[in-house]
Design a protein around this motif. Structure first.
Motif, PDB file in Angstrom:
ATOM      1  N   PRO A 108       0.852  -1.264   0.031  1.00 22.82           N
ATOM      2  CA  PRO A 108       0.046   0.062   0.030  1.00 22.82           C
ATOM      3  C   PRO A 108       0.912   1.225   0.125  1.00 22.82           C
ATOM      4  O   PRO A 108       0.336   2.330  -0.475  1.00 22.82           O
ATOM      5  N   THR A 109       2.063   1.081   0.521  1.00 22.38           N
ATOM      6  CA  THR A 109       2.905   2.367   0.387  1.00 22.38           C
ATOM      7  C   THR A 109       3.521   2.564  -0.939  1.00 22.38           C
ATOM      8  O   THR A 109       4.272   3.649  -1.187  1.00 22.38           O
ATOM      9  N   GLY A 110       3.629   1.850  -2.016  1.00 24.53           N
ATOM     10  CA  GLY A 110       4.195   1.637  -3.186  1.00 24.53           C
ATOM     11  C   GLY A 110       5.466   0.934  -3.187  1.00 24.53           C
ATOM     12  O   GLY A 110       5.968   0.698  -4.414  1.00 24.53           O
ATOM     13  N   MET A 111       5.990   0.714  -1.872  1.00 23.58           N
ATOM     14  CA  MET A 111       7.449  -0.143  -2.009  1.00 23.58           C
ATOM     15  C   MET A 111       6.824  -1.507  -2.213  1.00 23.58           C
ATOM     16  O   MET A 111       5.813  -1.864  -2.036  1.00 23.58           O
ATOM     17  N   MET A 112       7.956  -2.288  -2.731  1.00 18.76           N
ATOM     18  CA  MET A 112       7.911  -3.747  -2.834  1.00 18.76           C
ATOM     19  C   MET A 112       7.742  -4.406  -1.582  1.00 18.76           C
ATOM     20  O   MET A 112       8.453  -3.980  -0.667  1.00 18.76           O
ATOM     21  N   VAL A 113       6.934  -5.532  -1.473  1.00 22.97           N
ATOM     22  CA  VAL A 113       6.785  -6.495  -0.448  1.00 22.97           C
ATOM     23  C   VAL A 113       7.094  -7.769  -0.706  1.00 22.97           C
ATOM     24  O   VAL A 113       6.628  -8.191  -1.915  1.00 22.97           O
ATOM     25  N   HIS A 114       7.664  -8.458  -0.042  1.00 21.28           N
ATOM     26  CA  HIS A 114       7.980  -9.910  -0.392  1.00 21.28           C
ATOM     27  C   HIS A 114       7.335 -10.739   0.525  1.00 21.28           C
ATOM     28  O   HIS A 114       6.981 -10.585   1.668  1.00 21.28           O
ATOM     29  N   ASP A 115       6.955 -12.048  -0.041  1.00 21.49           N
ATOM     30  CA  ASP A 115       6.175 -12.942   0.842  1.00 21.49           C
ATOM     31  C   ASP A 115       6.795 -13.207   2.090  1.00 21.49           C
ATOM     32  O   ASP A 115       6.043 -13.715   3.005  1.00 21.49           O
ATOM     33  N   THR A 116       7.988 -13.431   2.139  1.00 24.34           N
ATOM     34  CA  THR A 116       8.740 -13.926   3.503  1.00 24.34           C
ATOM     35  C   THR A 116       9.689 -12.924   4.336  1.00 24.34           C
ATOM     36  O   THR A 116       9.570 -12.779   5.431  1.00 24.34           O
ATOM     37  N   ALA A 117      10.191 -11.724   3.379  1.00 23.31           N
ATOM     38  CA  ALA A 117      11.139 -10.956   4.001  1.00 23.31           C
ATOM     39  C   ALA A 117       9.955  -9.541   4.212  1.00 23.31           C
ATOM     40  O   ALA A 117      10.704  -8.613   4.806  1.00 23.31           O
ATOM     41  N   GLY A 118       9.035  -9.505   3.846  1.00 25.89           N
ATOM     42  CA  GLY A 118       7.990  -8.270   4.032  1.00 25.89           C
ATOM     43  C   GLY A 118       8.682  -6.991   3.289  1.00 25.89           C
ATOM     44  O   GLY A 118       9.127  -7.227   2.036  1.00 25.89           O
ATOM     45  N   LEU A 119       8.636  -6.028   3.871  1.00 23.09           N
ATOM     46  CA  LEU A 119       9.382  -4.916   3.349  1.00 23.09           C
ATOM     47  C   LEU A 119      10.940  -4.751   3.559  1.00 23.09           C
ATOM     48  O   LEU A 119      11.640  -3.647   2.974  1.00 23.09           O
ATOM     49  N   MET A 120      11.490  -5.881   4.222  1.00 25.66           N
ATOM     50  CA  MET A 120      12.961  -5.913   4.634  1.00 25.66           C
ATOM     51  C   MET A 120      13.760  -6.573   3.387  1.00 25.66           C
ATOM     52  O   MET A 120      14.299  -7.621   3.301  1.00 25.66           O
ATOM     53  N   ILE A 121      13.706  -6.004   2.073  1.00 29.45           N
ATOM     54  CA  ILE A 121      14.117  -6.267   0.742  1.00 29.45           C
ATOM     55  C   ILE A 121      15.503  -6.112   0.564  1.00 29.45           C
ATOM     56  O   ILE A 121      15.922  -5.074   0.694  1.00 29.45           O
ATOM     57  N   SER A 122      16.320  -6.928   0.568  1.00 29.84           N
ATOM     58  CA  SER A 122      17.694  -6.818   0.143  1.00 29.84           C
ATOM     59  C   SER A 122      18.139  -7.739  -1.115  1.00 29.84           C
ATOM     60  O   SER A 122      18.667  -8.914  -0.783  1.00 29.84           O
ATOM     61  N   ILE A 123      17.791  -7.368  -2.384  1.00 30.17           N
ATOM     62  CA  ILE A 123      18.262  -8.247  -3.419  1.00 30.17           C
ATOM     63  C   ILE A 123      19.783  -7.806  -3.658  1.00 30.17           C
ATOM     64  O   ILE A 123      20.303  -6.869  -4.118  1.00 30.17           O
ATOM     65  N   ARG A 124      20.297  -9.049  -3.576  1.00 34.33           N
ATOM     66  CA  ARG A 124      22.031  -8.869  -3.628  1.00 34.33           C
ATOM     67  C   ARG A 124      22.428  -9.115  -5.442  1.00 34.33           C
ATOM     68  O   ARG A 124      23.685  -8.600  -5.615  1.00 34.33           O
ATOM     69  N   GLY A 125      21.690  -9.854  -6.174  1.00 32.04           N
ATOM     70  CA  GLY A 125      21.952 -10.342  -7.363  1.00 32.04           C
ATOM     71  C   GLY A 125      21.363 -11.099  -7.783  1.00 32.04           C
ATOM     72  O   GLY A 125      20.233 -11.527  -7.214  1.00 32.04           O
ATOM     73  N   ALA A 126      21.392 -11.612  -9.098  1.00 32.21           N
ATOM     74  CA  ALA A 126      20.635 -12.521  -9.914  1.00 32.21           C
ATOM     75  C   ALA A 126      21.634 -13.526 -10.596  1.00 32.21           C
ATOM     76  O   ALA A 126      22.844 -13.298 -11.063  1.00 32.21           O
ATOM     77  N   LEU A 127      21.183 -14.688 -10.721  1.00 34.10           N
ATOM     78  CA  LEU A 127      21.667 -15.679 -11.693  1.00 34.10           C
ATOM     79  C   LEU A 127      20.914 -15.968 -13.061  1.00 34.10           C
ATOM     80  O   LEU A 127      19.497 -16.234 -12.952  1.00 34.10           O
ATOM     81  N   ARG A 128      21.673 -15.725 -14.183  1.00 36.12           N
ATOM     82  CA  ARG A 128      20.700 -15.915 -15.244  1.00 36.12           C
ATOM     83  C   ARG A 128      21.419 -17.076 -16.158  1.00 36.12           C
ATOM     84  O   ARG A 128      22.536 -17.428 -16.434  1.00 36.12           O
ATOM     85  N   PHE A 129      20.512 -17.973 -16.489  1.00 39.64           N
ATOM     86  CA  PHE A 129      20.752 -19.228 -17.155  1.00 39.64           C
ATOM     87  C   PHE A 129      20.506 -19.159 -18.631  1.00 39.64           C
ATOM     88  O   PHE A 129      19.069 -18.583 -18.974  1.00 39.64           O
ATOM     89  N   ASP A 130      20.796 -19.762 -19.567  1.00 43.96           N
ATOM     90  CA  ASP A 130      20.658 -19.799 -20.938  1.00 43.96           C
ATOM     91  C   ASP A 130      19.413 -20.652 -21.056  1.00 43.96           C
ATOM     92  O   ASP A 130      18.675 -20.371 -21.991  1.00 43.96           O
ATOM     93  N   ALA A 131      19.368 -21.783 -20.380  1.00 46.91           N
ATOM     94  CA  ALA A 131      18.234 -22.951 -20.514  1.00 46.91           C
ATOM     95  C   ALA A 131      17.238 -22.575 -19.441  1.00 46.91           C
ATOM     96  O   ALA A 131      17.462 -21.855 -18.334  1.00 46.91           O
ATOM     97  N   GLU A 132      16.037 -22.966 -19.595  1.00 46.25           N
ATOM     98  CA  GLU A 132      15.025 -23.141 -18.664  1.00 46.25           C
ATOM     99  C   GLU A 132      15.089 -23.932 -17.514  1.00 46.25           C
ATOM    100  O   GLU A 132      14.829 -25.266 -17.913  1.00 46.25           O
ATOM    101  N   ILE A 133      15.532 -23.741 -16.532  1.00 41.99           N
ATOM    102  CA  ILE A 133      15.544 -24.708 -15.496  1.00 41.99           C
ATOM    103  C   ILE A 133      14.254 -25.070 -14.889  1.00 41.99           C
ATOM    104  O   ILE A 133      13.363 -24.255 -14.587  1.00 41.99           O
TER     105      ILE A 133
END
Length: 217
Positions: A108-133
């Motif tokens: 409701p604040t416009g911030m992203m919320v996560h299903d288990t972290a709530g508003l305490m979101i700290s995305i550190r990076g991503a892994l990209r795969f060429d294939a669909e795992i």
């Protein structure tokens, strides 16, 4: 299963899979291929980071450098490409990626919320795969739907989050310079702390304080 291996490799560093998706199924474009897996900091991350060389060496951007070392190692182990929010411009569209995993939602604040972290979101990076795992089914729903009181909406002491979700950054930063604002500086944003899911996630206040110092600049 590669997904289970990612979880196993990430856990010792205090990282966890915050969400994942197949771009082709979301964007429905021929050049949208492979798999994206987003890794974030869990509640065990802080003591592991603060014991690291990056935290102690006095050089700039210690958390970004530590994240690149940890996630880069995972990527190398499983044959993925590592991607980071801090790399750019151009910057990778992490917010869009997050919302496409069906584990992040607009609060409701416009911030992203996560299903288990709530508003305490700290995305550190991503892994990209060429294939669909193979990925587990993303069955989460926004925790805000069952949050009757929505304490995040009224938590900001300076109303820096307006009704139209425009974030008044100067007002927020000015408040952080006041005596009253030290509660936010040392314990983290009151809006994020007000979220019941954030409270259950139990992030170390020192980690929130670290992010606040970085935000304030």
């Amino acid at each position: 299963m590669i997904f289970s291996l990612i979880e196993k490799l990430a856990a010792p560093s205090g990282l966890f899979v915050m969400g994942a998706f197949h771009p082709r199924r979301v964007y429905q474009a021929d050049d949208a291929t492979g798999t994206l897996v987003l890794l974030g900091a869990d509640k065990t991350c802080w003591p592991k980071f603060t014991a690291s060389t990056e935290y102690r060496d006095g050089a700039p951007d210690p958390l970004d450098r530590w994240s690149k070392r940890m996630i880069g190692w995972i990527a190398n182990e499983i044959g993925a490409k590592d991607v980071y929010p801090s790399d750019g411009p151009p910057y990778a569209p992490f917010i869009g990626w997050a919302l496409n995993t069906n584990r992040f939602f607009k609060s409701p604040t416009g911030m992203m919320v996560h299903d288990t972290a709530g508003l305490m979101i700290s995305i550190r990076g991503a892994l990209r795969f060429d294939a669909e795992i193979e990925l587990p089914a993303a069955t989460a729903v926004s925790p805000c739907l069952s949050c009757a009181d929505q304490p995040c909406v009224t938590a900001c002491p300076v109303n820096a989050l307006s009704a139209d979700h425009a974030y008044d950054v100067p007002a927020c930063k000015a408040y952080l310079d006041t005596a009253a604002g030290q509660d936010c500086m040392t314990r983290g944003c009151k809006v994020r702390r007000a979220c019941p899911v954030s409270q259950a996630f139990d992030r170390d206040p020192a980690q929130s304080a670290f992010h606040m110092v970085s935000f304030k600049g």
